[in-house]
Design a protein around this motif. Structure first.
Motif, PDB file in Angstrom:
ATOM      1  N   ALA A 143       0.835  -1.200   0.000  1.00  0.00           N
ATOM      2  CA  ALA A 143       0.000   0.000   0.000  1.00  0.00           C
ATOM      3  C   ALA A 143       0.874   1.256   0.000  1.00  0.00           C
ATOM      4  CB  ALA A 143      -0.923   0.001   1.219  1.00  0.00           C
ATOM      5  N   TRP A 144       2.004   1.213   0.720  1.00  0.00           N
ATOM      6  CA  TRP A 144       2.906   2.365   0.741  1.00  0.00           C
ATOM      7  C   TRP A 144       3.406   2.706  -0.653  1.00  0.00           C
ATOM      8  CZ3 TRP A 144       6.407   0.059   5.185  1.00  0.00           C
ATOM      9  CH2 TRP A 144       5.628  -0.073   6.344  1.00  0.00           C
ATOM     10  N   LEU A 145       3.598   1.683  -1.481  1.00  0.00           N
ATOM     11  CA  LEU A 145       4.066   1.919  -2.853  1.00  0.00           C
ATOM     12  C   LEU A 145       3.028   2.657  -3.672  1.00  0.00           C
ATOM     13  CD1 LEU A 145       5.772  -1.503  -3.754  1.00  0.00           C
ATOM     14  CD2 LEU A 145       6.712   0.462  -2.506  1.00  0.00           C
ATOM     15  N   ASN A 146       1.774   2.568  -3.252  1.00  0.00           N
ATOM     16  CA  ASN A 146       0.680   3.251  -3.947  1.00  0.00           C
ATOM     17  C   ASN A 146       0.270   4.534  -3.238  1.00  0.00           C
ATOM     18  OD1 ASN A 146       0.336   1.267  -6.047  1.00  0.00           O
ATOM     19  ND2 ASN A 146      -0.561  -0.090  -4.501  1.00  0.00           N
ATOM     20  N   SER A 147       1.239   5.103  -2.512  1.00  0.00           N
ATOM     21  CA  SER A 147       1.058   6.393  -1.827  1.00  0.00           C
ATOM     22  C   SER A 147       0.107   6.330  -0.635  1.00  0.00           C
ATOM     23  CB  SER A 147       0.573   7.470  -2.807  1.00  0.00           C
ATOM     24  OG  SER A 147       1.519   7.636  -3.854  1.00  0.00           O
ATOM     25  N   GLU A 148      -0.246   5.133  -0.171  1.00  0.00           N
ATOM     26  CA  GLU A 148      -1.082   4.992   1.022  1.00  0.00           C
ATOM     27  C   GLU A 148      -0.164   4.788   2.234  1.00  0.00           C
ATOM     28  OE1 GLU A 148      -4.053   1.964   0.392  1.00  0.00           O
ATOM     29  OE2 GLU A 148      -4.258   2.515  -1.712  1.00  0.00           O
ATOM     30  N   ARG A 149       0.577   5.815   2.553  1.00  0.00           N
ATOM     31  CA  ARG A 149       1.634   5.683   3.554  1.00  0.00           C
ATOM     32  C   ARG A 149       1.136   5.639   4.989  1.00  0.00           C
ATOM     33  NH1 ARG A 149       7.023   8.906   1.425  1.00  0.00           N
ATOM     34  NH2 ARG A 149       7.058   7.979  -0.674  1.00  0.00           N
ATOM     35  N   THR A 150      -0.129   5.916   5.202  1.00  0.00           N
ATOM     36  CA  THR A 150      -0.662   5.813   6.568  1.00  0.00           C
ATOM     37  C   THR A 150      -1.094   4.386   6.896  1.00  0.00           C
ATOM     38  OG1 THR A 150      -2.850   6.471   5.772  1.00  0.00           O
ATOM     39  CG2 THR A 150      -1.410   8.219   6.612  1.00  0.00           C
ATOM     40  N   ALA A 151      -1.056   3.492   5.905  1.00  0.00           N
ATOM     41  CA  ALA A 151      -1.363   2.084   6.181  1.00  0.00           C
ATOM     42  C   ALA A 151      -0.338   1.546   7.176  1.00  0.00           C
ATOM     43  CB  ALA A 151      -1.328   1.277   4.888  1.00  0.00           C
ATOM     44  N   THR A 152      -0.813   0.730   8.114  1.00  0.00           N
ATOM     45  CA  THR A 152       0.041   0.262   9.197  1.00  0.00           C
ATOM     46  C   THR A 152       0.074  -1.265   9.262  1.00  0.00           C
ATOM     47  OG1 THR A 152      -0.531   2.228  10.492  1.00  0.00           O
ATOM     48  CG2 THR A 152       0.457   0.395  11.687  1.00  0.00           C
ATOM     49  N   ILE A 153       1.264  -1.815   9.460  1.00  0.00           N
ATOM     50  CA  ILE A 153       1.375  -3.231   9.786  1.00  0.00           C
ATOM     51  C   ILE A 153       0.845  -3.380  11.211  1.00  0.00           C
ATOM     52  CG2 ILE A 153       2.974  -5.147  10.188  1.00  0.00           C
ATOM     53  CD1 ILE A 153       4.859  -3.834   8.148  1.00  0.00           C
ATOM     54  N   PRO A 154      -0.136  -4.244  11.463  1.00  0.00           N
ATOM     55  CA  PRO A 154      -0.696  -4.364  12.816  1.00  0.00           C
ATOM     56  C   PRO A 154       0.388  -4.561  13.872  1.00  0.00           C
ATOM     57  CG  PRO A 154      -2.018  -5.612  11.272  1.00  0.00           C
ATOM     58  CD  PRO A 154      -0.814  -5.149  10.509  1.00  0.00           C
ATOM     59  N   GLY A 155       0.372  -3.696  14.872  1.00  0.00           N
ATOM     60  CA  GLY A 155       1.361  -3.778  15.941  1.00  0.00           C
ATOM     61  C   GLY A 155       2.714  -3.221  15.566  1.00  0.00           C
ATOM     62  N   SER A 156       2.815  -2.553  14.404  1.00  0.00           N
ATOM     63  CA  SER A 156       4.110  -2.062  13.937  1.00  0.00           C
ATOM     64  C   SER A 156       3.983  -0.615  13.471  1.00  0.00           C
ATOM     65  CB  SER A 156       4.627  -2.979  12.823  1.00  0.00           C
ATOM     66  OG  SER A 156       5.896  -2.550  12.356  1.00  0.00           O
ATOM     67  N   ILE A 157       4.608  -0.274  12.353  1.00  0.00           N
ATOM     68  CA  ILE A 157       4.732   1.110  11.910  1.00  0.00           C
ATOM     69  C   ILE A 157       3.972   1.359  10.615  1.00  0.00           C
ATOM     70  CG2 ILE A 157       6.982   1.382  13.004  1.00  0.00           C
ATOM     71  CD1 ILE A 157       8.286   0.977  10.279  1.00  0.00           C
ATOM     72  N   ASP A 158       3.854   2.650  10.256  1.00  0.00           N
ATOM     73  CA  ASP A 158       3.252   2.991   8.974  1.00  0.00           C
ATOM     74  C   ASP A 158       4.342   3.370   7.975  1.00  0.00           C
ATOM     75  OD1 ASP A 158       4.064   5.613   9.520  1.00  0.00           O
ATOM     76  OD2 ASP A 158       2.039   6.377   9.835  1.00  0.00           O
ATOM     77  N   GLY A 159       3.933   3.711   6.776  1.00  0.00           N
ATOM     78  CA  GLY A 159       4.894   3.980   5.715  1.00  0.00           C
ATOM     79  C   GLY A 159       5.708   5.238   5.920  1.00  0.00           C
ATOM     80  N   ASN A 160       5.120   6.241   6.563  1.00  0.00           N
ATOM     81  CA  ASN A 160       5.865   7.471   6.793  1.00  0.00           C
ATOM     82  C   ASN A 160       7.027   7.243   7.754  1.00  0.00           C
ATOM     83  OD1 ASN A 160       4.265   9.323   5.206  1.00  0.00           O
ATOM     84  ND2 ASN A 160       2.657   9.077   6.735  1.00  0.00           N
ATOM     85  N   GLN A 161       6.763   6.507   8.840  1.00  0.00           N
ATOM     86  CA  GLN A 161       7.841   6.232   9.795  1.00  0.00           C
ATOM     87  C   GLN A 161       8.922   5.374   9.157  1.00  0.00           C
ATOM     88  OE1 GLN A 161       6.584   4.643  13.587  1.00  0.00           O
ATOM     89  NE2 GLN A 161       8.672   4.105  14.196  1.00  0.00           N
ATOM     90  N   PHE A 162       8.505   4.347   8.421  1.00  0.00           N
ATOM     91  CA  PHE A 162       9.499   3.499   7.776  1.00  0.00           C
ATOM     92  C   PHE A 162      10.363   4.311   6.821  1.00  0.00           C
ATOM     93  CE2 PHE A 162      10.515   1.371   3.756  1.00  0.00           C
ATOM     94  CZ  PHE A 162      11.546   0.548   4.198  1.00  0.00           C
ATOM     95  N   ASN A 163       9.738   5.110   5.970  1.00  0.00           N
ATOM     96  CA  ASN A 163      10.491   5.872   4.971  1.00  0.00           C
ATOM     97  C   ASN A 163      11.447   6.854   5.634  1.00  0.00           C
ATOM     98  OD1 ASN A 163      10.818   6.388   2.043  1.00  0.00           O
ATOM     99  ND2 ASN A 163      10.098   8.430   2.571  1.00  0.00           N
ATOM    100  N   ASP A 164      11.008   7.472   6.738  1.00  0.00           N
ATOM    101  CA  ASP A 164      11.876   8.403   7.451  1.00  0.00           C
ATOM    102  C   ASP A 164      13.086   7.695   8.046  1.00  0.00           C
ATOM    103  OD1 ASP A 164      10.166  10.480   6.858  1.00  0.00           O
ATOM    104  OD2 ASP A 164       9.210  10.539   8.835  1.00  0.00           O
TER     105      ASP A 164
END
Length: 238
Positions: A143-164
Motif C-alpha cells: 500500500a505504501w508503494l501506492n502512496s497509502e503511507r498511513t497504512a500500518t502493519i498491525p502492531g508495527s509502523i506505517d509507511g511514513n515512519q518506515f520511509n523516514d
C-alpha cells in the motif's frame, strides 16, 4: 565638500561597487549548484537461522547466519570486492552485520552500523511461519508503494515512519562522503524503500521478483535530486 564628507561618500561608493560586482559575478554562474551523486548498492543478508526455519523474525539483533549463510557471505564478498566500494554499512541486526563482515575485511574497512537499515518490524506477525503470514505482512508495504503511507502493519509502523527511518540511514551514508558505498540490509526493507523512492519504480518487482538472500539492488542519485534504479537482482533498469 569637506574631506571627511568625501571620505564617507567614497567609502559608500566603493561598497556599492563591490556589491554590484559580486551580484554580476554570481549572475554569470550557473543558477543550479552541482549536487554530488553516488552509486549505492543495497544487499540483502545471507541465509539466517530464521530463514532456514521458515520463521518471520524481525527482532533486534535477531538470529545469525547458518553455515550456508556464512558461505554466501564469503561469496558476495568476493563478488563485490572488485567494485571499488568505499564504505560498508549494515543494519543493527546480526544477520546483516555477519554478511557485511567478510567484505569489510576484504576492503580493510569497518562495518558501520545504521539502525535505520533494519528490517520492517513484523508487529503481530513476528515469530510466525513465513509461509502463512508473509503475504499479509507485505500488504501494508504494498500500500505504501501506492502512496497509502498511513497504512500500518498491525502492531508495527506505517509507511511514513518506515520511509523516514530507512531514508535517514541512506542520508547518513550519503553525508559520509562515500561515492560507491554498499549497505547490507533486509529483503522487505530494501525492496520497499527502493520502490518508494526511485523515479523509475516498477512496483510489481516486489512480488514478481522478490530479493533472495544476497540479492542486490543498485541505485544512483542523491537525497536532494532523488534516486534512479540501475539494477534489481540482475535485472537492468528499464
Amino acid at each position: 565638500m569637506g574631506k571627511r564628507t568625501w571620505n564617507r561618500t567614497g567609502t559608500a561608493i566603493a561598497m556599492v561597487a563591490a556589491a554590484l560586482t559580486a551580484t554580476l559575478t554570481l549572475g554569470g554562474c550557473s543558477s543550479t549548484p552541482h549536487v554530488r551523486t553516488i552509486t549505492l548498492t543495497l544487499v540483502r543478508h545471507a541465509e539466517s537461522e530464521a530463514n532456514a526455519a521458515g520463521v518471520l523474525d524481525t527482532s533486534v539483533p535477531g538470529p545469525g547466519l547458518t553455515d550456508k549463510g556464512r558461505t554466501q557471505a564469503q561469496e558476495i564478498a568476493k563478488e563485490l570486492s572488485h567494485n571499488r566500494h568505499d564504505g560498508v554499512y549494515a543494519s543493527s541486526m546480526a544477520r546483516s552485520q555477519d554478511t557485511a563482515a567478510p567484505l569489510a575485511r576484504e576492503l580493510g574497512r569497518q562495518v558501520q552500523v545504521l539502525p535505520g537499515l533494519r528490517e520492517i518490524d513484523a508487529g503481530w506477525f513476528a515469530d510466525r511461519p513465513n509461509s502463512i503470514v508473509g503475504p499479509v505482512y507485505l500488504l501494508a508495504p504494498q500500500a505504501w508503494l501506492n502512496s497509502e503511507r498511513t497504512a500500518t502493519i498491525p502492531g508495527s509502523i506505517d509507511g511514513n515512519q518506515f520511509n523516514d527511518e530507512f531514508g535517514g540511514a541512506v542520508r547518513r551514508i550519503y553525508d559520509a562522503g562515500d561515492t560507491n558505498p554498499v549497505a547490507f540490509a533486509h529483503g522487505a526493507s530494501i525492496m520497499t524503500w527502493t520502490l518508494m523512492n526511485v523515479t523509475n519504480a516498477r512496483n510489481s518487482l516486489m512480488l514478481d521478483h522478490p530479493l533472495p538472500n544476497i540479492g542486490k539492488v543498485v541505485i544512483t542519485g542523491s537525497p536532494a535530486t532523488g534516486w534512479k534504479l540501475v539494477e534489481w537482482d540482475g535485472i537492468r533498469a528499464f
